[in-house]
Design a protein around this motif. Structure first.
Motif, PDB file in Angstrom:
ATOM      1  N   ILE A  89      -2.223  -7.781 -12.307  1.00 55.09           N
ATOM      2  CA  ILE A  89      -2.312  -6.400 -12.766  1.00 55.09           C
ATOM      3  C   ILE A  89      -1.068  -5.613 -12.382  1.00 55.09           C
ATOM      4  N   LEU A  90      -0.505  -5.894 -11.224  1.00 53.56           N
ATOM      5  CA  LEU A  90       0.705  -5.203 -10.794  1.00 53.56           C
ATOM      6  C   LEU A  90       1.845  -5.435 -11.775  1.00 53.56           C
ATOM      7  N   GLN A  91       2.034  -6.694 -12.169  1.00 51.09           N
ATOM      8  CA  GLN A  91       3.093  -7.003 -13.133  1.00 51.09           C
ATOM      9  C   GLN A  91       2.800  -6.368 -14.497  1.00 51.09           C
ATOM     10  N   GLU A  92       1.530  -6.337 -14.882  1.00 49.92           N
ATOM     11  CA  GLU A  92       1.156  -5.689 -16.136  1.00 49.92           C
ATOM     12  C   GLU A  92       1.438  -4.191 -16.077  1.00 49.92           C
ATOM     13  N   GLN A  93       1.111  -3.553 -14.969  1.00 52.60           N
ATOM     14  CA  GLN A  93       1.352  -2.112 -14.823  1.00 52.60           C
ATOM     15  C   GLN A  93       2.845  -1.804 -14.896  1.00 52.60           C
ATOM     16  N   LEU A  94       3.648  -2.601 -14.235  1.00 50.43           N
ATOM     17  CA  LEU A  94       5.093  -2.395 -14.292  1.00 50.43           C
ATOM     18  C   LEU A  94       5.606  -2.541 -15.721  1.00 50.43           C
ATOM     19  N   ALA A  95       5.072  -3.543 -16.445  1.00 44.82           N
ATOM     20  CA  ALA A  95       5.494  -3.750 -17.830  1.00 44.82           C
ATOM     21  C   ALA A  95       5.104  -2.559 -18.695  1.00 44.82           C
ATOM     22  N   ARG A  96       3.898  -2.032 -18.497  1.00 42.34           N
ATOM     23  CA  ARG A  96       3.460  -0.871 -19.274  1.00 42.34           C
ATOM     24  C   ARG A  96       4.393   0.316 -19.050  1.00 42.34           C
ATOM     25  N   MET A  97       4.830   0.480 -17.824  1.00 43.87           N
ATOM     26  CA  MET A  97       5.670   1.625 -17.489  1.00 43.87           C
ATOM     27  C   MET A  97       7.154   1.371 -17.747  1.00 43.87           C
ATOM     28  N   GLY A  98       7.505   0.115 -18.022  1.00 43.57           N
ATOM     29  CA  GLY A  98       8.911  -0.193 -18.237  1.00 43.57           C
ATOM     30  C   GLY A  98       9.730  -0.108 -16.963  1.00 43.57           C
ATOM     31  N   LEU A  99       9.101  -0.466 -15.839  1.00 38.94           N
ATOM     32  CA  LEU A  99       9.756  -0.376 -14.536  1.00 38.94           C
ATOM     33  C   LEU A  99       9.911  -1.756 -13.913  1.00 38.94           C
ATOM     34  N   ASP A 100      10.859  -1.863 -13.001  1.00 37.43           N
ATOM     35  CA  ASP A 100      11.046  -3.095 -12.241  1.00 37.43           C
ATOM     36  C   ASP A 100      10.292  -3.061 -10.916  1.00 37.43           C
ATOM     37  N   TYR A 101       9.956  -1.872 -10.455  1.00 41.20           N
ATOM     38  CA  TYR A 101       9.259  -1.725  -9.174  1.00 41.20           C
ATOM     39  C   TYR A 101       8.538  -0.381  -9.141  1.00 41.20           C
ATOM     40  N   PHE A 102       7.523  -0.285  -8.298  1.00 39.59           N
ATOM     41  CA  PHE A 102       6.886   0.990  -7.985  1.00 39.59           C
ATOM     42  C   PHE A 102       7.454   1.494  -6.660  1.00 39.59           C
ATOM     43  N   ASP A 103       7.680   2.786  -6.582  1.00 40.93           N
ATOM     44  CA  ASP A 103       8.098   3.366  -5.305  1.00 40.93           C
ATOM     45  C   ASP A 103       6.940   3.352  -4.321  1.00 40.93           C
ATOM     46  N   GLU A 104       5.729   3.481  -4.867  1.00 41.70           N
ATOM     47  CA  GLU A 104       4.530   3.497  -4.016  1.00 41.70           C
ATOM     48  C   GLU A 104       3.385   2.897  -4.809  1.00 41.70           C
ATOM     49  N   TYR A 105       2.607   2.053  -4.156  1.00 40.67           N
ATOM     50  CA  TYR A 105       1.470   1.418  -4.812  1.00 40.67           C
ATOM     51  C   TYR A 105       0.322   1.390  -3.822  1.00 40.67           C
ATOM     52  N   LEU A 106      -0.852   1.852  -4.274  1.00 32.61           N
ATOM     53  CA  LEU A 106      -1.993   2.047  -3.388  1.00 32.61           C
ATOM     54  C   LEU A 106      -3.215   1.256  -3.842  1.00 32.61           C
ATOM     55  N   ILE A 107      -3.994   0.765  -2.901  1.00 31.09           N
ATOM     56  CA  ILE A 107      -5.347   0.282  -3.213  1.00 31.09           C
ATOM     57  C   ILE A 107      -6.180   1.530  -3.464  1.00 31.09           C
ATOM     58  N   HIS A 108      -6.732   1.660  -4.666  1.00 28.40           N
ATOM     59  CA  HIS A 108      -7.354   2.925  -5.069  1.00 28.40           C
ATOM     60  C   HIS A 108      -8.606   3.258  -4.249  1.00 28.40           C
ATOM     61  N   TRP A 109      -9.497   2.308  -4.074  1.00 27.29           N
ATOM     62  CA  TRP A 109     -10.721   2.488  -3.273  1.00 27.29           C
ATOM     63  C   TRP A 109     -10.962   1.205  -2.471  1.00 27.29           C
ATOM     64  N   PRO A 110     -11.537   1.320  -1.271  1.00 31.04           N
ATOM     65  CA  PRO A 110     -11.776   0.107  -0.473  1.00 31.04           C
ATOM     66  C   PRO A 110     -12.905  -0.768  -0.993  1.00 31.04           C
ATOM     67  N   ASN A 111     -13.870  -0.182  -1.719  1.00 29.47           N
ATOM     68  CA  ASN A 111     -15.031  -0.969  -2.173  1.00 29.47           C
ATOM     69  C   ASN A 111     -15.590  -1.822  -1.032  1.00 29.47           C
ATOM     70  N   PRO A 112     -16.031  -1.203   0.065  1.00 24.85           N
ATOM     71  CA  PRO A 112     -16.436  -1.976   1.247  1.00 24.85           C
ATOM     72  C   PRO A 112     -17.635  -2.884   1.023  1.00 24.85           C
ATOM     73  N   ASP A 113     -18.474  -2.565   0.041  1.00 27.72           N
ATOM     74  CA  ASP A 113     -19.632  -3.438  -0.224  1.00 27.72           C
ATOM     75  C   ASP A 113     -19.194  -4.807  -0.706  1.00 27.72           C
ATOM     76  N   GLU A 114     -18.034  -4.866  -1.340  1.00 28.99           N
ATOM     77  CA  GLU A 114     -17.494  -6.130  -1.831  1.00 28.99           C
ATOM     78  C   GLU A 114     -16.724  -6.864  -0.736  1.00 28.99           C
ATOM     79  N   GLY A 115     -16.093  -6.100   0.148  1.00 32.43           N
ATOM     80  CA  GLY A 115     -15.422  -6.677   1.310  1.00 32.43           C
ATOM     81  C   GLY A 115     -14.149  -7.438   1.028  1.00 32.43           C
ATOM     82  N   LEU A 116     -13.429  -7.075  -0.041  1.00 37.11           N
ATOM     83  CA  LEU A 116     -12.206  -7.796  -0.407  1.00 37.11           C
ATOM     84  C   LEU A 116     -10.941  -6.961  -0.234  1.00 37.11           C
TER      85      LEU A 116
END
Length: 281
Positions: A89-116
């Motif tokens: 997904i990271l590579q797909e997101q970069l392709a969508r934006m036409g970028l080679d890198y993100f300055d900042e990339y975050l895990i959006h939610w921890p989803n602790p019930d899933e534990g991953l």
């Protein structure tokens, strides 16, 4: 006018105000983001779940400014808390934006019930080593979640983007972030349509004192706490006003008046408690 910068724990620097883009889509969204860039915004916050990464990328490209002028953020969706899927997904997101890198990339939610989320964090650590991300961080992480990923990898997030607004200041998590050397970012800092932050009489009275709008007062309250606001606006006048918050300082008494507006858990905007909330997509 551009915002001053703050130094992250990885040595990189980021603007003290970021443009939120949720809801800015299509041609109208691109034009709004371009106007924000013209008004001085250099930090732009997006996410796959906002369905606008391509539009954000086009605005950056069409601005005519060098890529190095920008601080672009995106986020890992909850459906991709898997080591291999993070890279997909990271590579797909970069392709969508036409970028080679993100300055900042975050895990959006921890989803602790899933534990991953620890596995997802390991992937971000490696993606940073590969140069796909400059600064890695998290969003909506509670102290226990932060402790788990740091203990597992030895790597402390540069940023934790959390809900922080007058009715839910989330000061406990902010202070824990500060203890660990993590910069706090605040999403939806002036509230949403389901609350009345923008018409609160206490904030209005403080605004009259400083000849500032309620939004400017809230943004200044966050900045004086060391919190970076992520503020969305498609209105050019509001965009300019939201950057115009570095020429005054709230008194200690006014800061406390705003803290006193906190409603605890009842003040959350969407009842999204990170200990129980699950982002499925």
């Amino acid at each position: 006018m551009t915002a001053p910068e703050i130094t992250l724990n990885d040595g990189r620097r980021a603007p003290m105000i970021s443009l939120g883009t949720v809801g800015l889509r299509g041609q109208a969204g691109k034009l709004a983001i371009l106007e924000a860039i013209r008004n001085g915004y250099r930090a732009i916050d997006s996410s796959t779940n906002y369905n606008n990464e391509g539009i954000v990328g086009l605005a950056v490209k069409e601005s005519g400014l060098a890529r190095t002028e920008f601080f672009i953020t995106s986020k890992l969706p909850g459906s991709h808390h898997n080591y291999d899927r993070v890279f997909e997904i990271l590579q797909e997101q970069l392709a969508r934006m036409g970028l080679d890198y993100f300055d900042e990339y975050l895990i959006h939610w921890p989803n602790p019930d899933e534990g991953l989320y620890v596995e997802a964090w390991r992937a971000l650590v490696d993606a940073q080593k590969l140069g796909l991300i400059r600064s890695i961080g998290v969003s909506n992480f509670e102290p226990d979640h932060l402790d788990a990923i740091i203990e597992a990898t030895g790597v402390t997030p540069a940023v934790n983007q959390i809900e922080s607004q007058p009715y839910f200041n989330n000061e406990t998590v902010h202070q824990y972030n500060q203890k660990l050397g993590i910069v706090t970012e605040a999403w939806s800092p002036t509230g949403r349509t389901n609350n009345d932050v923008k018409s609160n009489p206490v904030l209005a009275e403080i605004g009259e004192k400083y000849d500032k709008s309620i939004a400017q007062i809230v943004l200044r309250w966050l900045i004086q706490r060391g919190v970076v606001p992520v503020i969305k606006s498609g209105n050019p006048n509001h965009q300019r006003d939201n950057l115009d918050v570095f020429d005054f300082e709230l008194s200690d008494d006014d800061m406390e008046k705003i803290f006193a507006l906190d409603k605890g858990e009842e003040g959350r905007l969407e009842d999204q408690n990170p200990n129980t909330y699950h982002e499925y997509v």
